[in-house]
Each structure stands twice: as structure tokens, then as C-alpha cells.
Design an enzyme around this catalytic site. Sequence first.
Site, PDB file in Angstrom:
ATOM      1  CB  VAL A  17      -1.038  -0.023   1.134  1.00 20.57           C
ATOM      2  CG1 VAL A  17      -1.818   0.965   1.208  1.00 20.57           C
ATOM      3  CG2 VAL A  17      -1.838  -1.311   1.305  1.00 20.57           C
ATOM      4  CE  LYS A  41       9.066  -5.104  10.477  1.00 20.20           C
ATOM      5  NZ  LYS A  41       8.257  -6.019  10.821  1.00 20.20           N
ATOM      6  CE  LYS A  99      -5.979  -4.864   6.730  1.00 21.42           C
ATOM      7  NZ  LYS A  99      -6.538  -5.656   5.781  1.00 21.42           N
ATOM      8  CD  GLU A 123     -13.991   4.997   3.086  1.00 24.94           C
ATOM      9  OE1 GLU A 123     -14.797   6.167   3.327  1.00 24.94           O
ATOM     10  OE2 GLU A 123     -14.548   3.882   2.870  1.00 24.94           O
ATOM     11  N   GLY A 181      -0.257  -9.593  -3.794  1.00 26.14           N
ATOM     12  CA  GLY A 181      -0.243  -8.712  -2.689  1.00 26.14           C
ATOM     13  C   GLY A 181      -1.690  -8.457  -1.836  1.00 26.14           C
ATOM     14  CG  ASP A 195      -8.582  -8.482   6.789  1.00 24.73           C
ATOM     15  OD1 ASP A 195      -7.868  -7.619   7.238  1.00 24.73           O
ATOM     16  OD2 ASP A 195      -9.446  -8.337   5.859  1.00 24.73           O
ATOM     17  CE  LYS A 199     -10.281  -5.583   5.408  1.00 20.73           C
ATOM     18  NZ  LYS A 199     -10.098  -6.319   4.383  1.00 20.73           N
ATOM     19  N   GLY A 297      -5.275  -4.743  -2.757  1.00 18.17           N
ATOM     20  CA  GLY A 297      -4.114  -4.773  -3.694  1.00 18.17           C
ATOM     21  C   GLY A 297      -3.856  -3.367  -3.817  1.00 18.17           C
TER      22      GLY A 297
HETATM   23  N1  HSE Z   1      -5.872  -8.896   3.316  1.00 16.54           N
HETATM   24  C1  HSE Z   1      -6.809  -7.862   3.075  1.00 16.54           C
HETATM   25  C2  HSE Z   1      -8.128  -8.660   2.151  1.00 16.54           C
HETATM   26  C3  HSE Z   1      -6.360  -6.685   2.359  1.00 16.54           C
HETATM   27  O1  HSE Z   1      -7.781  -9.771   1.583  1.00 16.54           O
HETATM   28  O2  HSE Z   1      -9.135  -8.148   2.015  1.00 16.54           O
HETATM   29  C4  HSE Z   1      -7.267  -5.700   2.140  1.00 16.54           C
HETATM   30  O3  HSE Z   1      -7.491  -5.109   3.542  1.00 16.54           O
END
Ligand code: HSE
Length: 418
Positions: A17, A41, A99, A123, A181, A195, A199, A297
Site C-alpha cells: 500500500v 522497518k 484494520k 477509508e 499482494g 480480517d 473490518k 491490492g
Molecule cells: N488482506 C486484506 C484482504 C487486504 O484480502 O481483504 C485488504 O484489507
Amino acid sequence: MDAHKQLTIGLFGFGVVGEGLYKVLQQTPSLKATIKKVCIKDAAKKRNAPADLFTTDKNVLLNDEEINVIVEVIDDANAAFKIVSTALKNKKDVVSASKKMIAEHLTELLKLQKETGQSFLCEAAACASIPVIRNLEEYYDNDLLHSIKAIVNGSTNFILTKMFEEKLGFKEALLLAQQLGFAESNPKLDVEGYDAVNKWTFLLTHAYGIIESPENILFTGIQNINAGDANVAREKNYEIKLVAQAKKLNNGKVAAFVLPQFIKQDDHLAFVKNEYNGVVIESGFADKQFFYGKGAGSFPTASAVLSDIAALRYQYHYEYKKLYHHKPHQLDNDFYLRVYVSFDDLRHIPRENFEWIEEWHAGEQRKYLVGVLSFNQLKNNDWWRKHNNSLILLPDPVIENIEIKKLKKKSLELAGLI
Ligand code: HSE
């Protein structure tokens, strides 16, 4: 900050990103936003940008008075929170895509925004390129928002698409998602639903003013979905998707969960393939609306970060209207779900826990049932997560408390049991 003021950015992270944002900003000179320093890092890693742009010392950015915007796109949630909180206290606006950090520190972040008066925009943290947070904040009134169901994780949607439509193996599909990615550095976060629930945690805040920690929201991922489940889906003319859902109940509270779900072919979410995300909102008078776009992405995520940066020129900040200006909603566990459960051994299925069972197959080839379970039953027990069982919700899965008796009677009548 006025609309003509130069935005001087300190960027944390130069991965998928961060680098995407660097490139995108170079192509949008009209924004008058420049990256002054990037904190990384690993100093040894080769970067596609001038070496003097980089530092490994976070204080170089956080203490630079010229830097008025911190953009934070790293994936260590604890480090991200330290960076964001220091930046806000140091009178810098913040744009974040973390997130996990946001979900785990929601209360503290709300407090910091109140105390410092700085903007904290995120966002890109949910559904990447789809402007879902700003729409929930600005457009949908609390009372009119009946339900939201969404695909919020690009990697799992990509894997399901590749496995069931292009016949790739799970490992191969995941590897591809990693190479492109889309996946988290720990892909377990994607595959097992962490994840998505992260969110969903803060989307529930923007939608309904709900503040809940991710571990209190029922979720699982796609880890147990197998070829047998895909065959059943095909026979019934369904797709399988990992769906985050929230629905306002008759008692005014909200049912919310993140679980795999069978999706009818004519459902908007059936159209969402690969790394795309989709959000279907049902609201009073407008009926259904569908938001669709890339959910993971480099450039799609960078585009949302860019839009937040642009919004800072107008001092845009989230008002958290549903939380502060309305009566916030609460989550409720008092409802029922229509579920499909497949299993290897029926001794691992507590049939007595079901309100009723509509379909039951225990042959050599196929072992599954379709029935109704109370949400509490699912939330407080883990039999359905074990022994290779997989649980998938049926379309329109929520049954309200007030409907259950009538539906149960009808179902038993149909089965000839009463
Ligand atoms: N790993 C997350 C996904 C990246 O696949 O949605 C975007 O938040």
C-alpha cells in the site's frame, strides 16, 4: 487546514500500500501533497524511491513540525497504534489502513479524536477502494439503515473464486493471493475470518454506533469449506461467500456476524468475484443499493488513502453521527439462524440443539444437514468448528424471535411430524 494549503506527509510503511500511495501521489500533482519522509522497518531492503526519503526512526516523522499528515499503512497493530496516538497528540491528522489496529483500539481512538480535535480517517481499512465508511457516516440515517451485508475480505473471496470456478487447490489459490499482494503477512488472518471481523467491528460503529470488540462478534472464515460443500452449493444453485452481515431486528437491536453463506445467483454478492468486495445496503424507501469495487491490492487501497488525504484539505473528520448524535444501537443475541452443516461423523453433531432440521443426508458420499439453530447456541458452543464440520448460512439466514414458534410448527407439519 485550508483547501490551498500544502499537505506534507510522513508515511509509515512502504509495502504494497505504501509504495502504491507513493506512485499514485506522483501522478496527482494537483493534490499539493508531498511525502517528506518514509519510515520503514527494514533499512536493508531495496526500495523503488530515493534513499534519502527513508528513515527507520519514527520520531523523525512524528516530531517534524512541517509534517502535518501522518499516513500509516504498516501491519503491526501495536506499533501502528503507538504511531497513530503519538501523531494525533502531536497535532497531526492521521490516515490509516490498519484494520486490526482500529478494531482493537476503537475506544481509545475515539477518545483521542475527541481530545485532540485532529482527524483520523481510515477509508482504506475496509473494502479498500469502496467508499463505504464515508457513505455510512454521511448518507445513511440510523433509523433508515435496515441491513448491510458485505464481502469485506478480498483474499478469501479470491480463494473461493479460484477454487470453485477455476479448480485451483486451496494452497495454490492462497499463494496467488499472496503473490498479488492481497493477503495479510499472516494469511491466517484472512482465511480464518479475523480480517473480516476486524473490518466489521468499525463498520458497525459507522453504521449503527455500535462499539464492540472483535472477539465479541461471532465469526469464522473459509478454513473448513471443502469440495463437498461446493458440490451442494452447485446443486442448489448457490455460491459460497464469506459474508459480514448486520440486520436491525424488530426489537430495535442489531444482529451481526461474519460467517460463510450460500448466496443465490441473483443476489448482488454473487456477482462479486476474485479480490473484489461488495456491500449491499437495505434502507428505508430506497430498497437495496449495491457498492462494488476492488477490496485489496496496491492501487485500489492507495486510492482510498489518497481520497482521505484529499479530504483533509477540507478538514474532513468523522463525526461518528450514529454514536454521538443518535441513540447508538446494541448488538443482540436473541435470534435464530438457518444453517447448513456438513460433517464426517454424525456423532459430532448435537441434533438436539437444533430447533428443527429440514434436510438430513448421512450417506457415504454426502453428509450434511440443514436446520435452525439459536444464535446463542452457535456463539457459546464450538462443536461446529471442530471435526472437519463446516457451517454455512442459508440465504436470508436470520429468523427473529417472534417468528420462530410459527415457523417451527409449519416445518414440523411439512415433515408430517405433527
Ligand atoms: N488482506 C486484506 C484482504 C487486504 O484480502 O481483504 C485488504 O484489507
